[in-house]
Design an enzyme around this catalytic site. Structure first.
Site, PDB file in Angstrom:
ATOM      1  N   ASP A  91       0.936  -1.176   0.206  1.00  0.00           N
ATOM      2  CA  ASP A  91      -0.077  -0.072  -0.186  1.00  0.00           C
ATOM      3  C   ASP A  91       0.990   1.107   0.193  1.00  0.00           C
ATOM      4  O   ASP A  91       2.205   1.029  -0.307  1.00  0.00           O
ATOM      5  CB  ASP A  91      -0.784   0.060   1.028  1.00  0.00           C
ATOM      6  CG  ASP A  91      -0.479   0.059   2.571  1.00  0.00           C
ATOM      7  OD1 ASP A  91       0.819   0.320   2.589  1.00  0.00           O
ATOM      8  OD2 ASP A  91      -1.280   0.205   3.434  1.00  0.00           O
ATOM      9  N   HIS A  92       0.319   2.346   0.514  1.00  0.00           N
ATOM     10  CA  HIS A  92       1.263   3.835   0.413  1.00  0.00           C
ATOM     11  C   HIS A  92       2.586   3.583   1.512  1.00  0.00           C
ATOM     12  O   HIS A  92       3.504   4.074   0.904  1.00  0.00           O
ATOM     13  CB  HIS A  92       0.321   5.030   0.311  1.00  0.00           C
ATOM     14  CG  HIS A  92      -0.462   4.695   1.749  1.00  0.00           C
ATOM     15  ND1 HIS A  92      -1.663   3.942   1.814  1.00  0.00           N
ATOM     16  CD2 HIS A  92      -0.439   5.279   2.867  1.00  0.00           C
ATOM     17  CE1 HIS A  92      -2.249   3.952   2.954  1.00  0.00           C
ATOM     18  NE2 HIS A  92      -1.696   4.965   3.483  1.00  0.00           N
TER      19      HIS A  92
ATOM     20  N   CYS B 129       3.029  -3.286   3.994  1.00  0.00           N
ATOM     21  CA  CYS B 129       2.165  -2.042   4.580  1.00  0.00           C
ATOM     22  C   CYS B 129       2.660  -1.523   5.856  1.00  0.00           C
ATOM     23  O   CYS B 129       3.767  -2.019   6.243  1.00  0.00           O
ATOM     24  CB  CYS B 129       0.672  -2.568   4.688  1.00  0.00           C
ATOM     25  SG  CYS B 129       0.282  -3.682   5.972  1.00  0.00           S
TER      26      CYS B 129
ATOM     27  N   THR C   2       2.353  -1.988   9.154  1.00  0.00           N
ATOM     28  CA  THR C   2       2.520  -2.743  10.243  1.00  0.00           C
ATOM     29  C   THR C   2       2.780  -4.294   9.484  1.00  0.00           C
ATOM     30  O   THR C   2       3.162  -5.220  10.479  1.00  0.00           O
ATOM     31  CB  THR C   2       1.163  -3.029  11.266  1.00  0.00           C
ATOM     32  OG1 THR C   2       0.313  -3.222  10.661  1.00  0.00           O
ATOM     33  CG2 THR C   2       1.045  -1.463  11.708  1.00  0.00           C
ATOM     34  N   GLY C   3       2.175  -4.579   8.462  1.00  0.00           N
ATOM     35  CA  GLY C   3       2.381  -5.811   8.122  1.00  0.00           C
ATOM     36  C   GLY C   3       1.028  -6.597   8.276  1.00  0.00           C
ATOM     37  O   GLY C   3       0.782  -7.557   7.701  1.00  0.00           O
TER      38      GLY C   3
ATOM     39  N   HIS D   9      10.093 -23.607   9.410  1.00  0.00           N
ATOM     40  CA  HIS D   9       8.812 -24.311   9.862  1.00  0.00           C
ATOM     41  C   HIS D   9       7.802 -24.334   9.369  1.00  0.00           C
ATOM     42  O   HIS D   9       6.697 -25.058   9.482  1.00  0.00           O
ATOM     43  CB  HIS D   9       8.897 -23.776  11.295  1.00  0.00           C
ATOM     44  CG  HIS D   9       9.971 -24.391  12.409  1.00  0.00           C
ATOM     45  ND1 HIS D   9       9.960 -24.164  13.735  1.00  0.00           N
ATOM     46  CD2 HIS D   9      11.396 -24.604  11.954  1.00  0.00           C
ATOM     47  CE1 HIS D   9      11.271 -24.384  14.337  1.00  0.00           C
ATOM     48  NE2 HIS D   9      11.853 -24.781  12.909  1.00  0.00           N
TER      49      HIS D   9
ATOM     50  N   ARG E 249       8.671 -33.168  10.611  1.00  0.00           N
ATOM     51  CA  ARG E 249       7.441 -32.848  11.494  1.00  0.00           C
ATOM     52  C   ARG E 249       6.722 -31.581  11.181  1.00  0.00           C
ATOM     53  O   ARG E 249       5.526 -31.545  11.326  1.00  0.00           O
ATOM     54  CB  ARG E 249       7.792 -32.773  12.980  1.00  0.00           C
ATOM     55  CG  ARG E 249       8.728 -31.672  13.269  1.00  0.00           C
ATOM     56  CD  ARG E 249       9.435 -31.788  14.790  1.00  0.00           C
ATOM     57  NE  ARG E 249      10.071 -30.564  15.081  1.00  0.00           N
ATOM     58  CZ  ARG E 249      11.381 -30.349  14.726  1.00  0.00           C
ATOM     59  NH1 ARG E 249      11.749 -31.294  13.931  1.00  0.00           N
ATOM     60  NH2 ARG E 249      11.845 -29.256  15.012  1.00  0.00           N
ATOM     61  N   HIS E 250       7.545 -30.706  10.500  1.00  0.00           N
ATOM     62  CA  HIS E 250       6.793 -29.328  10.435  1.00  0.00           C
ATOM     63  C   HIS E 250       5.789 -29.820   8.964  1.00  0.00           C
ATOM     64  O   HIS E 250       4.946 -28.836   8.853  1.00  0.00           O
ATOM     65  CB  HIS E 250       7.802 -28.669   9.676  1.00  0.00           C
ATOM     66  CG  HIS E 250       8.884 -28.126  10.926  1.00  0.00           C
ATOM     67  ND1 HIS E 250       8.408 -27.522  12.034  1.00  0.00           N
ATOM     68  CD2 HIS E 250      10.146 -28.444  10.814  1.00  0.00           C
ATOM     69  CE1 HIS E 250       9.346 -27.546  12.737  1.00  0.00           C
ATOM     70  NE2 HIS E 250      10.613 -27.966  12.149  1.00  0.00           N
TER      71      HIS E 250
HETATM   72  C1  RB5 Z   1      -2.082   2.784   6.373  1.00  0.00           C
HETATM   73  O1  RB5 Z   1      -2.113   3.824   7.176  1.00  0.00           O
HETATM   74  C2  RB5 Z   1      -1.932   1.378   7.417  1.00  0.00           C
HETATM   75  O2  RB5 Z   1      -2.994   1.406   8.099  1.00  0.00           O
HETATM   76  C3  RB5 Z   1      -1.364   0.199   6.806  1.00  0.00           C
HETATM   77  O3  RB5 Z   1      -0.135   0.548   5.945  1.00  0.00           O
HETATM   78  C4  RB5 Z   1      -1.273  -1.051   7.423  1.00  0.00           C
HETATM   79  O4  RB5 Z   1      -0.416  -0.828   8.651  1.00  0.00           O
HETATM   80  C5  RB5 Z   1      -2.567  -1.905   7.937  1.00  0.00           C
HETATM   81  O5  RB5 Z   1      -2.489  -2.831   8.348  1.00  0.00           O
END
Ligand code: RB5
Length: 159
Positions: free
Chosen positions: A16-17, A73, A75-76, A106, A140-141
């Site tokens: 995303d941005h 993104c 936080t991912g 794993h 095992r994985h």
């Molecule tokens: C965008 O501001 C933010 O919410 C997005 O990049 C992400 O972290 C969402 O999970």
């Protein structure tokens, strides 16, 4: 849009941005390493909704058109929530090279998700390298990874 099968070495990438800058950097890095990269967008830093970019990438991994993808993104988390709704997609948020390596070893992670607001460019490169270099350990994985796809579970199966 082409529906031709991608070569096994093609890596899908999208963000995303918040992940845009890191996407551009890692894409260039992958091309330098000789990988084919299919960039599913976005093309600019303008604000977008992460799910609009995670869905097309996860769909392609899920239906076998590609075997590996990278999402970014802030936080991912939004990217991983979306991608992991698809069968056979194992999208791992990794913020250190060790987590990326364990996600491969794993969990056979076929999608790497980077929290772009929390990893710098140098760290991003190292995380990517660890994910690319580490094979699935099997053994095992394999049983554990296979159980992820189940929609029902019985306690008798716990071994
Ligand atoms: C965008 O501001 C933010 O919410 C997005 O990049 C992400 O972290 C969402 O999970």
């Amino acid at each position: 849009m082409s529906h031709a099968p991608l070569s096994p070495s093609t890596i899908l990438i999208a963000s995303d941005h918040a992940g845009f800058e890191l996407k551009e950097m890692l894409e260039a890095e992958l091309r330098r390493m000789g990988y084919d990269v299919d960039d599913l967008g976005p093309e600019t830093e303008a604000s977008v909704d992460y799910a609009d970019y995670a869905h097309p990438l996860a769909q392609r991994i899920s239906d076998g058109r590609a075997t590996r993808g990278i999402l970014m993104c802030g936080t991912g988390l939004g990217m991983s929530y979306t991608a992991n709704r698809y069968p056979n997609v194992r999208a791992a948020v990794a913020w250190t090279p060790e987590i990326a390596a364990l996600a491969r070893e794993h969990n056979d992670a076929n999608v790497l998700v980077l929290p772009a607001r929390f990893v710098g460019v140098a760290e991003g490169r190292q995380i990517l390298q660890a994910w690319l270099d580490t094979p699935f350990a099997g053994g095992r994985h394999t049983r554990r990874v296979e159980k992820i796809e189940r929609t029902t579970h019985s306690h008798e199966e716990i071994g």
